[in-house]
Design a protein around this motif. Structure first.
Motif, PDB file in Angstrom:
ATOM      1  N   THR A 180      48.519  47.996  26.094  1.00  0.00           N
ATOM      2  CA  THR A 180      47.233  47.517  25.609  1.00  0.00           C
ATOM      3  C   THR A 180      46.273  47.376  26.764  1.00  0.00           C
ATOM      4  O   THR A 180      46.604  47.644  27.912  1.00  0.00           O
ATOM      5  N   LYS A 181      45.092  46.898  26.485  1.00  0.00           N
ATOM      6  CA  LYS A 181      44.092  46.723  27.539  1.00  0.00           C
ATOM      7  C   LYS A 181      44.419  45.545  28.442  1.00  0.00           C
ATOM      8  O   LYS A 181      43.804  45.373  29.500  1.00  0.00           O
ATOM      9  N   ASP A 182      45.391  44.711  28.056  1.00  0.00           N
ATOM     10  CA  ASP A 182      45.751  43.556  28.853  1.00  0.00           C
ATOM     11  C   ASP A 182      46.702  43.984  29.954  1.00  0.00           C
ATOM     12  O   ASP A 182      47.903  44.076  29.750  1.00  0.00           O
ATOM     13  N   GLY A 183      46.168  44.271  31.140  1.00  0.00           N
ATOM     14  CA  GLY A 183      46.979  44.763  32.237  1.00  0.00           C
ATOM     15  C   GLY A 183      47.508  43.700  33.158  1.00  0.00           C
ATOM     16  O   GLY A 183      48.070  44.004  34.199  1.00  0.00           O
ATOM     17  N   GLY A 184      47.322  42.421  32.838  1.00  0.00           N
ATOM     18  CA  GLY A 184      47.806  41.366  33.704  1.00  0.00           C
ATOM     19  C   GLY A 184      46.802  41.040  34.787  1.00  0.00           C
ATOM     20  O   GLY A 184      45.643  41.450  34.750  1.00  0.00           O
ATOM     21  N   ARG A 185      47.264  40.292  35.791  1.00  0.00           N
ATOM     22  CA  ARG A 185      46.395  39.863  36.887  1.00  0.00           C
ATOM     23  C   ARG A 185      47.055  40.151  38.229  1.00  0.00           C
ATOM     24  O   ARG A 185      47.322  39.234  39.015  1.00  0.00           O
ATOM     25  N   PRO A 186      47.324  41.380  38.533  1.00  0.00           N
ATOM     26  CA  PRO A 186      48.005  41.700  39.787  1.00  0.00           C
ATOM     27  C   PRO A 186      47.093  41.523  40.994  1.00  0.00           C
ATOM     28  O   PRO A 186      45.865  41.616  40.892  1.00  0.00           O
ATOM     29  N   VAL A 205      44.349  51.286  32.648  1.00  0.00           N
ATOM     30  CA  VAL A 205      44.930  50.030  32.183  1.00  0.00           C
ATOM     31  C   VAL A 205      45.486  49.238  33.357  1.00  0.00           C
ATOM     32  O   VAL A 205      45.308  48.021  33.446  1.00  0.00           O
ATOM     33  N   ALA A 206      46.157  49.930  34.268  1.00  0.00           N
ATOM     34  CA  ALA A 206      46.778  49.262  35.404  1.00  0.00           C
ATOM     35  C   ALA A 206      45.758  48.542  36.270  1.00  0.00           C
ATOM     36  O   ALA A 206      46.029  47.460  36.801  1.00  0.00           O
ATOM     37  N   GLU A 207      44.581  49.125  36.395  1.00  0.00           N
ATOM     38  CA  GLU A 207      43.569  48.573  37.291  1.00  0.00           C
ATOM     39  C   GLU A 207      42.687  47.528  36.625  1.00  0.00           C
ATOM     40  O   GLU A 207      41.869  46.884  37.298  1.00  0.00           O
ATOM     41  N   THR A 208      42.851  47.330  35.320  1.00  0.00           N
ATOM     42  CA  THR A 208      41.997  46.394  34.584  1.00  0.00           C
ATOM     43  C   THR A 208      42.025  44.993  35.182  1.00  0.00           C
ATOM     44  O   THR A 208      40.993  44.323  35.280  1.00  0.00           O
ATOM     45  N   GLY A 209      43.205  44.527  35.587  1.00  0.00           N
ATOM     46  CA  GLY A 209      43.336  43.156  36.073  1.00  0.00           C
ATOM     47  C   GLY A 209      43.003  42.963  37.533  1.00  0.00           C
ATOM     48  O   GLY A 209      42.965  41.816  38.013  1.00  0.00           O
ATOM     49  N   LEU A 210      42.757  44.040  38.285  1.00  0.00           N
ATOM     50  CA  LEU A 210      42.440  43.902  39.700  1.00  0.00           C
ATOM     51  C   LEU A 210      41.123  43.153  39.899  1.00  0.00           C
ATOM     52  O   LEU A 210      40.179  43.325  39.138  1.00  0.00           O
ATOM     53  N   GLY A 211      41.067  42.349  40.955  1.00  0.00           N
ATOM     54  CA  GLY A 211      39.857  41.605  41.261  1.00  0.00           C
ATOM     55  C   GLY A 211      39.930  40.153  40.848  1.00  0.00           C
ATOM     56  O   GLY A 211      39.056  39.359  41.195  1.00  0.00           O
TER      57      GLY A 211
END
Length: 278
Positions: A180-186, A205-211
């Motif tokens: 899903t669009k929820d890629g976590g907060r890595p 998707v993987a980069e969604t949580g970056l930042g």
């Protein structure tokens, strides 16, 4: 001022002791220009603390690995942000890409990084490939169990630093939470063998949580492949622009090792152009 670890590799490129491709020669000039014209510095104390972890690994970083590690993980702008938060390393097979990725991932979840809950997610298109570098870290922990079990918790799915609560995990397109669009907060996302990606579905998707964490990083490490017109070719074009046409890098560090022409395939003495570990 350029620190010794970075300077040593630049000097090696220019020494003539090893064969280097045109991209490596251009990279040496580019890095020097950045240090000469920008207010940036390498945190040498942090770098040396990181490099001290080599004693737990079955190898030491080679000159090219120390070079990219220092630029990607320990070089900062005047405002405290990373100068090169994105590392793109394209090298030939057998160069030790996964060993580098294992060392970098291990370092990033330690207190030396200075960021708690700094999760490192390692992506690949297959589970076996995604698990390679985390498995390498796990082997280091097992081989130094008496020391490591006081500082880390690990199983087959995750590696956790007890003090920072940072984790290393492997990811694929089928991993729960990444469909899903929820890629976590890595804190960092790593892409292993980027040549296998045919589109941007997983990478987006993987980069969604970056930042969401301080000092976000992205490491892309790969050999070349057969997918043309895909994500890898886009990065190669971006690297060419930075190294040869003066395009703004936007924090993207292009490290490319390759043969300069087809004729060099039949010349083993030049293969180190593509594999700097030879």
């Amino acid at each position: 001022m350029i620190c010794k670890e970075i300077r040593d590799y630049i000097d090696l490129i220019r020494s003539g002791e090893i064969p280097v491709c045109r991209e490596q020669a251009a990279l040496a000039d580019y890095v020097e220009r950045c240090f000469d014209s920008e207010d940036i510095h390498t945190d040498e104390e942090q770098l040396h603390r990181y490099l001290n972890f080599q004693k737990y690994f079955p190898f030491n970083l080679l000159a090219w690995e120390t070079f990219i590690f220092a630029l990607h993980n320990c070089t900062y702008r005047a405002d405290g942000h990373l100068r090169w938060p994105t590392l793109f390393a394209l090298v030939g097979r057998g160069a030790g890409k996964n060993g580098y990725l294992a060392f970098e991932s291990f370092c990033q979840i330690t207190p030396v990084n200075g960021v708690n809950h700094y999760d490192v997610d390692v992506f690949a298109t297959s589970e076996d490939q995604a698990k390679t570098s985390p498995d390498d870290v796990r082997e280091v922990l097992e081989n130094n169990r008496a020391y490591m079990e006081k500082r880390f918790y690990w199983n087959q799915e995750v590696i956790i630093n007890k003090k920072t609560k940072s984790r290393i995990r492997f990811r694929t397109s089928g991993t729960t939470g990444y469909k899903t669009k929820d890629g976590g907060r890595p804190g960092a996302v790593d892409f292993d063998e980027y040549h296998a990606y045919e589109n941007h579905k997983l990478t987006d998707v993987a980069e969604t949580g970056l930042g969401k964490k301080r000092h976000p990083r992205k490491t892309i490490i790969t050999t070349d492949g057969y997918v043309r017109g895909g994500p890898l070719d886009e990065l190669k074009e971006m690297a060419e622009g930075i190294l040869f046409r003066g395009v703004n890098d936007g924090g993207f560090l292009p490290f490319i090792c390759k043969l300069d022409c087809r004729d060099e395939i039949s010349k083993p003495e030049l293969w180190a152009k593509a594999n700097p570990s030879l």
